[in-house]
Structures are given as C-alpha cells and as structure tokens.
Motif scaffolding. Structure first.
Motif, PDB file in Angstrom:
ATOM      1  N   TYR A  56       0.823  -1.147  -0.037  1.00  0.00           N
ATOM      2  CA  TYR A  56       0.017  -0.056  -0.055  1.00  0.00           C
ATOM      3  C   TYR A  56       0.763   1.378   0.007  1.00  0.00           C
ATOM      4  N   ALA A  57       2.008   1.332   0.977  1.00  0.00           N
ATOM      5  CA  ALA A  57       2.680   2.318   0.907  1.00  0.00           C
ATOM      6  C   ALA A  57       3.366   2.616  -0.326  1.00  0.00           C
ATOM      7  N   ARG A  58       4.035   1.549  -0.884  1.00  0.00           N
ATOM      8  CA  ARG A  58       4.772   1.876  -2.221  1.00  0.00           C
ATOM      9  C   ARG A  58       3.900   2.235  -3.234  1.00  0.00           C
ATOM     10  N   LEU A  59       2.712   1.880  -3.337  1.00  0.00           N
ATOM     11  CA  LEU A  59       1.666   2.695  -4.386  1.00  0.00           C
ATOM     12  C   LEU A  59       1.433   3.836  -4.071  1.00  0.00           C
ATOM     13  N   GLY A  63       2.484   7.758  -6.274  1.00  0.00           N
ATOM     14  CA  GLY A  63       1.341   8.535  -6.821  1.00  0.00           C
ATOM     15  C   GLY A  63       0.078   7.642  -7.261  1.00  0.00           C
ATOM     16  N   VAL A  64      -0.041   6.413  -6.949  1.00  0.00           N
ATOM     17  CA  VAL A  64      -1.162   5.550  -7.444  1.00  0.00           C
ATOM     18  C   VAL A  64      -2.206   5.298  -6.491  1.00  0.00           C
ATOM     19  N   LYS A  65      -3.457   5.416  -6.702  1.00  0.00           N
ATOM     20  CA  LYS A  65      -4.441   5.157  -5.546  1.00  0.00           C
ATOM     21  C   LYS A  65      -4.529   3.746  -5.490  1.00  0.00           C
ATOM     22  N   PRO A  66      -4.420   3.175  -4.361  1.00  0.00           N
ATOM     23  CA  PRO A  66      -4.404   1.812  -4.227  1.00  0.00           C
ATOM     24  C   PRO A  66      -5.894   1.119  -4.310  1.00  0.00           C
ATOM     25  N   SER A  67      -6.097   0.108  -5.093  1.00  0.00           N
ATOM     26  CA  SER A  67      -7.136  -0.494  -5.169  1.00  0.00           C
ATOM     27  C   SER A  67      -7.205  -1.855  -5.139  1.00  0.00           C
ATOM     28  N   ALA A  68      -8.302  -2.679  -5.153  1.00  0.00           N
ATOM     29  CA  ALA A  68      -8.187  -4.148  -5.025  1.00  0.00           C
ATOM     30  C   ALA A  68      -7.491  -4.642  -6.374  1.00  0.00           C
ATOM     31  N   THR A  69      -7.695  -3.905  -7.390  1.00  0.00           N
ATOM     32  CA  THR A  69      -7.031  -4.298  -8.913  1.00  0.00           C
ATOM     33  C   THR A  69      -5.475  -4.180  -8.868  1.00  0.00           C
ATOM     34  N   ASN A  70      -5.151  -3.056  -8.256  1.00  0.00           N
ATOM     35  CA  ASN A  70      -3.502  -2.594  -8.452  1.00  0.00           C
ATOM     36  C   ASN A  70      -2.881  -2.956  -7.141  1.00  0.00           C
ATOM     37  N   ALA A  71      -3.470  -3.460  -6.336  1.00  0.00           N
ATOM     38  CA  ALA A  71      -2.554  -3.857  -4.967  1.00  0.00           C
ATOM     39  C   ALA A  71      -2.413  -5.043  -4.885  1.00  0.00           C
TER      40      ALA A  71
END
Length: 84
Positions: A56-59, A63-71
C-alpha cells in the motif's frame, strides 16, 4: 555475512523507522494524525500504534491510488530455461 539473512524478504508492514520517515513523526499519535489527514489506510495495534502495509505504501508513494486491482502482489514463476 550470513547468506541466509541476505535473501530475507521485507516484512509485509512498514517498520517504525519507515513510518516515521514517511510521516515525519516518531510519536504514534502524531503518525495517526498524519495518516488520517493524508487519507492513508492503516490499522491500529492494541498499543494504538499505526500499521501500514508495505505494498500500500509503495503504491501511495508512487502516486497510485491503491485499489483491489492494482494492490495485488506481482506474480512470478521460476524460469530455469537459462540454467545450464
């Protein structure tokens, strides 16, 4: 150097020092306030210390808003094609 420790994976959560580096605060109550002000997801331990997931912190820092798909953690497979 101990070769076993050289390949140890980092924890799934940020260390106290990493959290202090991101928030700028060492005191847990100040860290909680910073995380809330900046809309960072976190959970609290029984001692009221904030816990933030490493992925989560890396995302967030990228500058990426973490979501179920990109996390989702990167998948990998063992490629022995070049092993001789």
């Amino acid at each position: 150097m101990n070769t076993v420790n050289a390949f140890q994976l980092p924890s799934e959560t940020l260390t106290e020092d990493e959290l202090a580096a991101i928030t700028g605060y060492k005191i847990p109550s100040c860290q909680r306030q910073w995380l809330q002000r900046n809309a960072w997801e976190h959970v609290l331990t029984a001692a009221q210390r904030p816990v933030v997931g490493r992925m989560y912190a890396r995302l967030r820092l990228a500058g990426v808003k973490p979501s179920a798909t990109n996390a989702v953690t990167e998948t990998w497979s063992l490629d022995l094609a070049r092993v001789g």
